[in-house]
Design an enzyme around this catalytic site. Structure first.
Site, PDB file in Angstrom:
ATOM      1  CG  ASP A  77      -7.040  -4.325   6.733  1.00 40.77           C
ATOM      2  OD1 ASP A  77      -6.358  -3.940   7.702  1.00 40.77           O
ATOM      3  OD2 ASP A  77      -7.695  -5.388   6.739  1.00 40.77           O
ATOM      4  CG  HIS A 135      -9.209   1.002  13.622  1.00 41.25           C
ATOM      5  ND1 HIS A 135      -9.851   0.399  14.681  1.00 41.25           N
ATOM      6  CD2 HIS A 135      -9.636   0.340  12.511  1.00 41.25           C
ATOM      7  CE1 HIS A 135     -10.617  -0.583  14.237  1.00 41.25           C
ATOM      8  NE2 HIS A 135     -10.505  -0.635  12.919  1.00 41.25           N
ATOM      9  CB  SER A 237     -12.630   6.051   0.380  1.00 46.29           C
ATOM     10  OG  SER A 237     -12.486   7.394  -0.026  1.00 46.29           O
TER      11      SER A 237
END
Length: 268
Positions: A77, A135, A237
């Site tokens: 996200d 992911h 980050s």
């Protein structure tokens, strides 16, 4: 040790501390309210026994991901702060701020530089309010992991516009990946506050320590499936993805927010 690393280590000690439940609930609720976290896919904030556990929260509701083998999904996200073509050896951390892909990936990837020259790239910025797990963006075979110690400058828009070669200066972990014979890289860039990156498949990686030497881990036949959780940032980050020339067609997503599982590119 750079001041950014020192600040991050001290904040990390606070974030991992498990305070008495009523104090922790106040801290967690304050964090959620101050940053405007959407907790609809996660447990109640009071469930998390430290700020770190809230930062690194797991999804409680499974995301739908595009299972088409030719579709690359967002690994996080995040906000797409820059994307486009690598021009020879040059990519952008943000408009007007260039860096060398060769320096970003280090000379341990030198045998593959010709493949990614004139390839494609996309930068995924995770703010402190975002879901912090990352992911696999597609099925791939992991060939190599490179841990590069460095500074921990913030990676928000202000610093991307201000600090030259920020991605190259900061601590980072590089995954060298292969999909159907085509090469791509996932680069996880550390940032201020906590500054730690965790990789579930490689417990030997320890970031934001006093380490000074680059470390390389090589793998044989380590297969990763699209959507698999690779690990998590302990605070916001950036992930940089770089693909081999002519291997993907990226979506027009500059300055747009994306969700893990959303289509960001098509494999050619």
């Amino acid at each position: 040790m750079h001041i950014t690393n020192l600040i991050s280590q001290y904040f990390g000690k606070f974030a991992k501390t498990q305070f008495p439940s009523f104090i922790q609930t106040i801290i967690n609720n304050g964090y959620v309210k101050f940053l405007g976290l959407n907790m609809s896919e996660f447990k109640n904030p009071k469930h998390y026994k430290s700020l770190n556990l809230l930062f690194t929260r797991e999804l409680e509701i499974a995301r739908e991901i595009n299972t088409d083998e030719n579709v690359v999904i967002s690994p996080t996200d995040s906000l797409i702060t820059e994307c486009g073509a690598v021009k020879d050896d040059t990519a952008l951390q943000i408009k007007g701020m260039e860096y060398s892909v060769e320096e970003l990936l280090t000379y341990d990837c030198s045998s593959n530089f010709d493949k990614v020259k004139n390839g494609s790239f996309m930068n995924f910025y995770l703010s402190p309010k975002d879901y912090h797990r990352y992911h696999a963006a597609s099925d791939f075979t992991l060939k190599k992991l490179i841990h590069v110690p460095g500074k921990l400058y913030p990676v928000n828009l202000k610093y991307l516009n201000k600090e030259l070669d920020l991605f190259v200066q900061n601590e980072r972990v590089i995954l060298e990946c292969e999909n159907n014979g085509k090469l791509f890289y996932m680069v996880f860039v550390g940032a201020l506050n906590v500054g730690q990156m965790v990789f579930d498949f490689e417990p030997r990686v320890e970031t934001n320590t006093n380490a000074q030497e680059l470390k390389v881990y090589e793998y044989e036949n380590l297969e990763i499936s699209k959507g698999d959780c690779l690990g998590y940032f302990k605070m916001g980050s950036t992930v940089v993805m770089i693909w081999e020339n002519d291997s993907v067609q990226i979506e027009e997503l500059l300055n747009q927010n994306v969700k893990f599982g959303q289509k960001v590119a098509t494999i050619n």
